[in-house]
Write a protein that holds these residues in place. Structure first.
Motif, PDB file in Angstrom:
ATOM      1  N   GLY A   1       5.207  11.862  13.241  1.00 51.59           N
ATOM      2  CA  GLY A   1       4.140  12.154  14.201  1.00 51.59           C
ATOM      3  C   GLY A   1       2.876  12.707  13.555  1.00 51.59           C
ATOM      4  N   ARG A   2       2.851  12.771  12.207  1.00 49.81           N
ATOM      5  CA  ARG A   2       1.666  13.303  11.527  1.00 49.81           C
ATOM      6  C   ARG A   2       0.527  12.283  11.576  1.00 49.81           C
ATOM      7  N   LEU A   3      -0.723  12.787  11.648  1.00 44.91           N
ATOM      8  CA  LEU A   3      -1.877  11.890  11.564  1.00 44.91           C
ATOM      9  C   LEU A   3      -1.924  11.298  10.165  1.00 44.91           C
TER      10      LEU A   3
ATOM     11  N   THR B   1       6.672  15.462   2.264  1.00 46.70           N
ATOM     12  CA  THR B   1       7.732  14.480   2.561  1.00 46.70           C
ATOM     13  C   THR B   1       7.990  14.418   4.063  1.00 46.70           C
ATOM     14  N   THR B   2       8.819  13.456   4.447  1.00 45.46           N
ATOM     15  CA  THR B   2       9.162  13.303   5.869  1.00 45.46           C
ATOM     16  C   THR B   2      10.266  14.288   6.278  1.00 45.46           C
ATOM     17  N   ARG B   3      10.819  15.006   5.340  1.00 47.99           N
ATOM     18  CA  ARG B   3      11.877  16.004   5.584  1.00 47.99           C
ATOM     19  C   ARG B   3      13.142  15.402   6.195  1.00 47.99           C
ATOM     20  N   ARG B   4      13.456  14.234   5.746  1.00 41.34           N
ATOM     21  CA  ARG B   4      14.669  13.575   6.243  1.00 41.34           C
ATOM     22  C   ARG B   4      15.800  13.647   5.211  1.00 41.34           C
TER      23      ARG B   4
ATOM     24  N   SER C   1      10.948  -0.846   2.667  1.00 42.87           N
ATOM     25  CA  SER C   1      10.429   0.306   3.420  1.00 42.87           C
ATOM     26  C   SER C   1       9.395   1.003   2.551  1.00 42.87           C
ATOM     27  N   GLN C   2       8.580   1.836   3.192  1.00 42.26           N
ATOM     28  CA  GLN C   2       7.463   2.490   2.479  1.00 42.26           C
ATOM     29  C   GLN C   2       6.605   1.394   1.806  1.00 42.26           C
ATOM     30  N   GLY C   3       5.957   1.716   0.692  1.00 44.01           N
ATOM     31  CA  GLY C   3       5.087   0.710   0.074  1.00 44.01           C
ATOM     32  C   GLY C   3       5.068   0.875  -1.428  1.00 44.01           C
TER      33      GLY C   3
ATOM     34  N   PRO D   1      15.989   7.060   6.508  1.00 48.49           N
ATOM     35  CA  PRO D   1      15.300   7.314   7.783  1.00 48.49           C
ATOM     36  C   PRO D   1      13.903   7.906   7.620  1.00 48.49           C
ATOM     37  N   ASN D   2      13.384   7.937   6.393  1.00 49.50           N
ATOM     38  CA  ASN D   2      11.960   8.248   6.220  1.00 49.50           C
ATOM     39  C   ASN D   2      11.120   7.094   6.770  1.00 49.50           C
ATOM     40  N   ALA D   3      11.716   5.901   6.817  1.00 51.10           N
ATOM     41  CA  ALA D   3      11.010   4.733   7.344  1.00 51.10           C
ATOM     42  C   ALA D   3      10.969   4.781   8.868  1.00 51.10           C
ATOM     43  N   GLY D   4       9.950   4.199   9.426  1.00 47.15           N
ATOM     44  CA  GLY D   4       9.883   4.049  10.877  1.00 47.15           C
ATOM     45  C   GLY D   4       9.268   2.689  11.144  1.00 47.15           C
TER      46      GLY D   4
ATOM     47  N   TYR E   1       3.563  12.017  -6.159  1.00 46.73           N
ATOM     48  CA  TYR E   1       3.375  11.870  -4.713  1.00 46.73           C
ATOM     49  C   TYR E   1       3.936  10.537  -4.251  1.00 46.73           C
ATOM     50  N   VAL E   2       5.236  10.416  -4.337  1.00 45.90           N
ATOM     51  CA  VAL E   2       5.924   9.161  -4.058  1.00 45.90           C
ATOM     52  C   VAL E   2       7.219   9.464  -3.313  1.00 45.90           C
ATOM     53  N   THR E   3       7.902   8.423  -2.887  1.00 54.60           N
ATOM     54  CA  THR E   3       9.240   8.610  -2.333  1.00 54.60           C
ATOM     55  C   THR E   3      10.239   8.507  -3.493  1.00 54.60           C
ATOM     56  N   SER E   4      11.532   8.558  -3.212  1.00 51.93           N
ATOM     57  CA  SER E   4      12.503   8.673  -4.312  1.00 51.93           C
ATOM     58  C   SER E   4      13.224   7.371  -4.613  1.00 51.93           C
TER      59      SER E   4
ATOM     60  N   GLN F   1       0.850  -1.198   0.000  1.00 57.40           N
ATOM     61  CA  GLN F   1       0.000   0.000   0.000  1.00 57.40           C
ATOM     62  C   GLN F   1       0.885   1.248   0.000  1.00 57.40           C
ATOM     63  N   TRP F   2       0.578   2.216   0.884  1.00 62.95           N
ATOM     64  CA  TRP F   2       1.364   3.455   0.919  1.00 62.95           C
ATOM     65  C   TRP F   2       2.295   3.480   2.134  1.00 62.95           C
ATOM     66  N   GLY F   3       2.812   2.328   2.522  1.00 59.15           N
ATOM     67  CA  GLY F   3       3.681   2.263   3.697  1.00 59.15           C
ATOM     68  C   GLY F   3       2.886   2.066   4.964  1.00 59.15           C
ATOM     69  N   ASP F   4       3.607   1.832   6.062  1.00 60.63           N
ATOM     70  CA  ASP F   4       2.994   1.653   7.380  1.00 60.63           C
ATOM     71  C   ASP F   4       2.060   0.451   7.430  1.00 60.63           C
ATOM     72  N   GLU F   5       2.374  -0.579   6.665  1.00 57.01           N
ATOM     73  CA  GLU F   5       1.538  -1.785   6.667  1.00 57.01           C
ATOM     74  C   GLU F   5       1.872  -2.700   7.840  1.00 57.01           C
TER      75      GLU F   5
ATOM     76  N   MET G   1       2.857   1.677  -3.582  1.00 51.42           N
ATOM     77  CA  MET G   1       2.216   2.838  -4.191  1.00 51.42           C
ATOM     78  C   MET G   1       3.041   4.109  -3.989  1.00 51.42           C
ATOM     79  N   LEU G   2       4.158   3.996  -3.248  1.00 51.76           N
ATOM     80  CA  LEU G   2       5.088   5.121  -3.094  1.00 51.76           C
ATOM     81  C   LEU G   2       6.353   4.933  -3.929  1.00 51.76           C
ATOM     82  N   ASP G   3       6.395   3.897  -4.756  1.00 50.76           N
ATOM     83  CA  ASP G   3       7.571   3.637  -5.597  1.00 50.76           C
ATOM     84  C   ASP G   3       7.766   4.772  -6.614  1.00 50.76           C
TER      85      ASP G   3
ATOM     86  N   VAL H   1       0.321   8.769   4.409  1.00 52.74           N
ATOM     87  CA  VAL H   1       0.828  10.002   5.029  1.00 52.74           C
ATOM     88  C   VAL H   1       1.288  10.904   3.900  1.00 52.74           C
ATOM     89  N   GLY H   2       1.025  12.187   4.016  1.00 57.65           N
ATOM     90  CA  GLY H   2       1.447  13.094   2.950  1.00 57.65           C
ATOM     91  C   GLY H   2       0.362  13.218   1.902  1.00 57.65           C
ATOM     92  N   GLU H   3       0.697  13.986   0.870  1.00 54.78           N
ATOM     93  CA  GLU H   3      -0.305  14.327  -0.144  1.00 54.78           C
ATOM     94  C   GLU H   3      -0.417  13.219  -1.200  1.00 54.78           C
TER      95      GLU H   3
HETATM   96  P1  IMP Z   1      10.048  11.182   1.462  1.00 57.41           P
HETATM   97  O1  IMP Z   1      10.277   9.708   1.359  1.00 57.41           O
HETATM   98  O2  IMP Z   1      10.407  11.748   2.810  1.00 57.41           O
HETATM   99  O3  IMP Z   1      10.661  11.943   0.339  1.00 57.41           O
HETATM  100  O4  IMP Z   1       8.456  11.431   1.334  1.00 57.41           O
HETATM  101  C1  IMP Z   1       7.748  11.187   0.116  1.00 57.41           C
HETATM  102  C2  IMP Z   1       6.351  10.641   0.411  1.00 57.41           C
HETATM  103  O5  IMP Z   1       6.465   9.327   0.950  1.00 57.41           O
HETATM  104  C3  IMP Z   1       5.564  11.438   1.445  1.00 57.41           C
HETATM  105  O6  IMP Z   1       4.191  11.376   1.102  1.00 57.41           O
HETATM  106  C4  IMP Z   1       5.805  10.681   2.743  1.00 57.41           C
HETATM  107  O7  IMP Z   1       4.774  10.882   3.679  1.00 57.41           O
HETATM  108  C5  IMP Z   1       5.825   9.263   2.226  1.00 57.41           C
HETATM  109  N1  IMP Z   1       6.620   8.365   3.077  1.00 57.41           N
HETATM  110  C6  IMP Z   1       7.962   8.284   3.158  1.00 57.41           C
HETATM  111  N2  IMP Z   1       8.334   7.337   4.026  1.00 57.41           N
HETATM  112  C7  IMP Z   1       7.211   6.790   4.497  1.00 57.41           C
HETATM  113  C8  IMP Z   1       6.947   5.717   5.404  1.00 57.41           C
HETATM  114  O8  IMP Z   1       7.843   5.068   5.943  1.00 57.41           O
HETATM  115  N3  IMP Z   1       5.632   5.446   5.630  1.00 57.41           N
HETATM  116  C9  IMP Z   1       4.630   6.129   5.002  1.00 57.41           C
HETATM  117  N4  IMP Z   1       4.823   7.115   4.150  1.00 57.41           N
HETATM  118  C10 IMP Z   1       6.105   7.440   3.891  1.00 57.41           C
END
Ligand code: IMP
Length: 397
Positions: free
Chosen positions: A292-294, A128-131, A213-215, A40-43, A227-230, A13-17, A217-219, A263-265
Motif C-alpha cells: 500500500g506504499r506510494l 522491504t515489503t516485510r514479508r 516477480s519484481q524486476g 509474497p513480496n510480489a503482488g 537496494y534489491v530483493t533476495s 525495471q524495478w517491479g510493478d511493470e 533492477m531488483l535482482d 518502491v522502497g529505497e
Molecule cells: P523484499 O523483496 O521484501 O526483501 O524487498 C526488497 C526491495 O524490493 C524493496 O525495495 C521492495 O520495495 C522491493 N520489492 C519487493 N517486491 C516487490 C514488488 O513486487 N514490486 C516492487 N518492488 C518490490
C-alpha cells in the motif's frame, strides 16, 4: 536433449511493470505457468470478471482452464499467505487446488522470518515489503532453511522449532511469534497439493510459461545492490528456479512500463518529485499492491532498459500503462548521461493511443534498444491489450 520449451515473462525495471497482466494474456497458450522466484513480496494485479484480484503466491495463469500453475523451486513460500489466497480464489468460484503444483525444493517462509524483519533494522534501510523474504532466503543459503519436501518428515515440527529458537536467541528482549493454527492449516493445504521434482515433472509438457516477480533492477546480483530483493529476478533465475536446462529457454518477454516506478529505497536516476510525481502516482494509481506504499515515479530510463535487455536476452517487449501518460504535452526518456546527471530526449505527448505521437514513442524505444514491442496494454482489464505487428526497428535497417 529432451526438455520443455520455456518462454519467460519478466520485468525489466524495478517491479510493478504489469507482468501479471501479460502472463494472463499469454497463459491460454501454455499448459503450465510457473513462478520461478520471489514470494509474497510480489503482488500481481489481475481483473477477473470485473473484480480486482491481487495474487501474491499463486501464478497468474490461475484464471485459465486446463493450465497447471507451478510454484517453482526458486520461490520462498508462505503457507499462511497461500492458504488465504486459495480461500479467496475459492470464494470467486475457482478451485486452485486442482491446478496448483509445488516444487519440492521451494523453501518455506515461517512466522519467525516475518518477525525478523520487524525486530531487526536491516530491512528498514532497504524498505522491504516485510514479508520475510530476505530472512527466508538467508536461511536457505546458510543451509538452515526448511524446504517444502520436509513437511512430510517425522521431525518437521522439531526442525521448525529449532529454527525459531535459533533466531529468537539473537533478539532476547523481543517476544518471538508462536506457530498459529493458520500456519498448521497452511501446512495441511501444502500436504494436500502435489509436490514434485520439477526437472522430471516438467518433461511431460511441450511448453512452459515462466512468470517473473519484481524486476531486473531488483535482482540480487544484477540490480542496484544492496537496494534489491533476495532472489534472481532475471532469466538466470528461471534455470535455477524451475530446475530446467539452459537450452530450454526460448522467448523472453520483457515487460516495461511507459514510465518508471520504484518502491522502497535505492538509486533512481530518472525520478521526478513534487507535482510531477503526484500526477503520475494519481493517474497511474501507483501504490504498492502488497504494502500500500506510494511508489516513487520517474521517466522511462532507456539506458537501464538496454542493460536489462542485454542481461536477459530479451526477444520481445510488452509495454504497459502508456494510457496513463495520455494528455501530457511532452514526455521524456533517458538516453544517456550518468546516473546522477541523466540526459533526456523530449518526445511529443499523445492524446490517445491511436495518436501517431504514441507510435513515434514506441518506435523510438525500439530504435534505441533494438528489440520489437510486441504487446501493448491499454488499460487495467484483461481485454485492454493488443498485439502489435513488429516493424523492423530503425537501428536494424
Ligand atoms: P523484499 O523483496 O521484501 O526483501 O524487498 C526488497 C526491495 O524490493 C524493496 O525495495 C521492495 O520495495 C522491493 N520489492 C519487493 N517486491 C516487490 C514488488 O513486487 N514490486 C516492487 N518492488 C518490490
Amino acid at each position: 536433449m529432451r526438455s520443455p520449451r520455456v518462454d519467460v515473462v519478466l520485468g525489466l525495471q524495478w517491479g510493478d511493470e504489469g507482468k501479471g497482466k501479460v502472463v494472463d494474456a499469454l497463459a491460454g497458450s501454455y499448459p503450465v505457468v510457473a513462478r520461478f522466484q520471489g514470494g509474497p513480496n510480489a503482488g500481481h494485479t489481475l481483473y477477473y470478471q470485473g473484480k480486482k484480484v491481487v495474487l501474491h503466491q499463486v501464478p497468474s495463469g490461475i484464471f485459465h482452464e486446463g493450465v497447471y500453475c507451478v510454484i517453482g523451486n526458486g520461490v520462498v513460500l508462505d503457507p499462511e499467505v497461500l492458504l488465504r489466497e486459495v480461500e479467496g480464489l475459492q470464494a470467486l468460484g475457482i478451485d486452485p487446488k486442482e491446478k496448483l503444483i509445488v516444487g519440492k525444493r521451494a523453501h518455506l517462509i515461517l512466522p519467525i522470518h516475518r518477525w525478523l524483519e520487524e525486530v531487526s533494522a536491516e530491512g528498514e534501510k532497504i524498505g522491504t515489503t516485510r514479508r520475510g523474504i530476505g530472512p527466508a532466503y538467508a536461511d536457505r543459503y546458510a543451509r538452515r532453511g526448511i524446504p517444502v519436501a520436509w513437511i512430510d518428515e517425522a521431525d518437521f515440527a522439531q526442525r521448525v522449532e529449532a529454527l525459531f529458537t535459533y533466531h529468537a536467541a539473537r533478539f532476547p528482549s523481543e517476544k518471538p511469534p508462536t506457530l498459529s493454527e493458520t500456519f498448521w492449516k497452511g501446512i495441511e493445504l501444502l500436504r494436500s497439493l502435489p509436490r514434485v521434482e520439477l526437472t522430471e515433472w516438467l518433461l511431460q509438457f511441450e511448453a512452459v510459461l515462466a512468470e517473473g516477480s519484481q524486476g531486473t533492477m531488483l535482482d540480487i546480483f544484477a540490480g542496484t545492490y544492496p537496494y534489491v530483493t533476495s532472489s534472481h529476478t532475471t532469466v538466470a533465475g528461471v534455470i535455477a528456479g524451475l530446475s530446467v536446462p539452459p537450452q530450454s529457454i526460448r522467448e523472453v518477454y520483457g515487460v516495461i512500463k511507459a514510465y518508471t516506478t520504484r518502491v522502497g529505497e535505492g538509486p533512481f536516476p530518472t525520478e521526478v518529485f513534487g507535482s510531477e510525481a503526484e500526477w503520475l502516482q494519481t493517474r497511474g494509481n501507483e501504490r504498492g499492491s502488497t504494502t500500500g506504499r506510494l511508489r516513487r515515479c520517474g521517466w522511462l530510463d532507456l539506458v537501464a532498459l538496454q542493460y536489462a535487455i542485454q542481461l536477459n536476452g530479451v526477444t520481445h517487449l510488452a509495454l504497459t500503462k502508456a494510457d496513463v501518460l495520455c494528455g501530457l504535452p511532452q514526455v521524456k526518456v533517458r538516453v544517456g548521461g550518468s546516473d546522477t546527471a541523466p540526459i533526456y530526449e523530449t518526445l511529443p505527448g499523445w492524446q490517445s493511443l491511436n495518436d501517431p505521437a504514441f507510435e513515434h514513442f514506441v518506435r523510438f524505444i525500439e530504435g534505441f534498444v533494438g528489440v520489437p514491442v510486441r504487446g501493448i496494454s491499454t488499460g487495467p482489464s484483461r481485454e485492454d491489450w493488443y498485439e502489435r505487428l513488429p516493424k523492423a526497428p530503425k537501428s536494424l535497417g
